[in-house]
Write a protein that holds these residues in place. Structure first.
Motif, PDB file in Angstrom:
ATOM      1  N   ALA A 144       0.805  -1.221   0.000  1.00  0.00           N
ATOM      2  CA  ALA A 144       0.000   0.000   0.000  1.00  0.00           C
ATOM      3  C   ALA A 144       0.839   1.273   0.000  1.00  0.00           C
ATOM      4  O   ALA A 144       0.443   2.274  -0.579  1.00  0.00           O
ATOM      5  N   THR A 145       1.988   1.213   0.648  1.00  0.00           N
ATOM      6  CA  THR A 145       2.747   2.446   0.835  1.00  0.00           C
ATOM      7  C   THR A 145       4.086   2.459   0.128  1.00  0.00           C
ATOM      8  O   THR A 145       4.646   3.533  -0.091  1.00  0.00           O
ATOM      9  N   GLY A 146       4.616   1.292  -0.173  1.00  0.00           N
ATOM     10  CA  GLY A 146       5.932   1.242  -0.786  1.00  0.00           C
ATOM     11  C   GLY A 146       7.045   1.656   0.165  1.00  0.00           C
ATOM     12  O   GLY A 146       8.180   1.865  -0.243  1.00  0.00           O
ATOM     13  N   THR A 147       6.732   1.752   1.443  1.00  0.00           N
ATOM     14  CA  THR A 147       7.725   2.159   2.431  1.00  0.00           C
ATOM     15  C   THR A 147       8.837   1.127   2.532  1.00  0.00           C
ATOM     16  O   THR A 147       8.612  -0.061   2.328  1.00  0.00           O
ATOM     17  N   ALA A 148      10.035   1.600   2.854  1.00  0.00           N
ATOM     18  CA  ALA A 148      11.200   0.712   2.937  1.00  0.00           C
ATOM     19  C   ALA A 148      11.192  -0.138   4.207  1.00  0.00           C
ATOM     20  O   ALA A 148      11.840  -1.171   4.269  1.00  0.00           O
ATOM     21  N   ALA A 149      10.469   0.290   5.236  1.00  0.00           N
ATOM     22  CA  ALA A 149      10.460  -0.429   6.521  1.00  0.00           C
ATOM     23  C   ALA A 149       9.030  -0.724   6.961  1.00  0.00           C
ATOM     24  O   ALA A 149       8.573  -0.194   7.975  1.00  0.00           O
ATOM     25  N   PRO A 150       8.317  -1.581   6.236  1.00  0.00           N
ATOM     26  CA  PRO A 150       6.934  -1.846   6.624  1.00  0.00           C
ATOM     27  C   PRO A 150       6.804  -2.642   7.925  1.00  0.00           C
ATOM     28  O   PRO A 150       5.752  -2.612   8.555  1.00  0.00           O
ATOM     29  N   GLU A 151       7.878  -3.330   8.364  1.00  0.00           N
ATOM     30  CA  GLU A 151       7.801  -4.124   9.601  1.00  0.00           C
ATOM     31  C   GLU A 151       7.505  -3.240  10.802  1.00  0.00           C
ATOM     32  O   GLU A 151       6.711  -3.603  11.669  1.00  0.00           O
TER      33      GLU A 151
END
Length: 195
Positions: A144-151
Motif C-alpha cells: 500500500a505504501t511502498g515504504t522501505a520499513a513496513p515491519e
C-alpha cells in the motif's frame, strides 16, 4: 456397537465452552467440571481430550486465534480487487475486535493475553499468532505504501489494534471513536509514505 466420536469436533466443542466460561468470569473461573457441564459432556470426555487444564487452555487459545485469522483471511479473499490500503483497513478492524458481535471474543482474547504473562505455553501461542498477523500487515503495508520499513509500521498497527480493543472493552472509547483513531492512524501512515 459403541458410538463413534469425532475427537477433533469434541475438542472444538470443549474449546467453545472454555471461551464461554472465560467470557463470563475470566480464565480463573474455568474449571474442568464447569467446562464439562457447559460443553454437555462428561468429565471423562474432557479428560480424554485434554490431560491438563493448561493443555485445554492452549487448545482454546489456538482455536480463537484460528477464528480471528480466518476472518482476516476471508476479508482478503472476499474482495481481491480492493486496494492494499482498503484491505489493510479491513484487516486491522478485524484484528482490533471492535464490533459488538466481537465483544465476547475480545474479552476472552484479553483474558488469554493476561494469563500468557505467567504461562509460557500460552505466550508462545500468542507470539506465533502475532507474528503471523504482523507478516500479513507488513506485506499489506509494503504493497500500500511502498515504504522501505513496513515491519515497523506493522508492529505499531498491531499494538494500536490491541490497545483499542482494551479501550473499548473498559468503556474508555466507543467502538466508533476507536475506529476513528484507527482510521486516523492509517491515514497518517499513507501520508508518511508519500512524503
Amino acid at each position: 456397537m459403541p458410538r463413534q466420536v469425532d475427537h477433533e469436533s469434541r475438542r472444538r466443542q470443549i474449546a467453545d465452552a472454555v471461551c464461554q466460561l472465560a467470557d463470563e468470569s475470566g480464565l480463573e473461573g474455568v474449571t474442568l467440571r464447569d467446562v464439562a457441564t457447559r460443553a454437555e459432556v462428561s468429565m471423562g470426555a474432557v479428560q480424554r481430550c485434554f490431560r491438563t487444564k493448561e493443555e485445554m487452555l492452549v487448545f482454546a487459545l489456538t482455536h480463537i486465534g484460528e477464528r480471528i485469522t480466518a476472518r482476516v483471511t476471508a476479508q482478503l479473499v472476499a474482495s481481491p480487487a480492493q486496494s492494499a490500503r482498503t484491505t489493510l483497513g479491513h484487516a486491522a478492524t478485524e484484528i482490533a475486535l471492535l464490533r459488538e458481535e466481537q465483544r465476547a471474543e475480545a474479552r476472552v482474547w484479553l483474558a488469554f493475553v493476561a494469563q500468557a504473562a505467567v504461562t509460557p505455553r500460552l505466550a508462545g501461542i500468542l507470539r506465533a499468532s502475532y507474528a503471523e498477523l504482523q507478516a500479513l500487515c507488513t506485506r499489506l503495508i509494503g504493497e500500500a505504501t511502498g515504504t522501505a520499513a513496513p515491519e515497523h509500521a506493522a508492529r505499531a498497527l498491531l499494538a494500536l489494534a490491541d490497545g483499542l480493543t482494551t479501550h473499548v472493552l473498559i468503556g474508555h472509547l466507543s467502538p466508533e471513536e476507536a475506529l476513528d483513531v484507527l482510521d486516523g492512524h492509517l491515514t497518517r501512515l499513507w501520508g508518511e509514505a508519500t512524503t
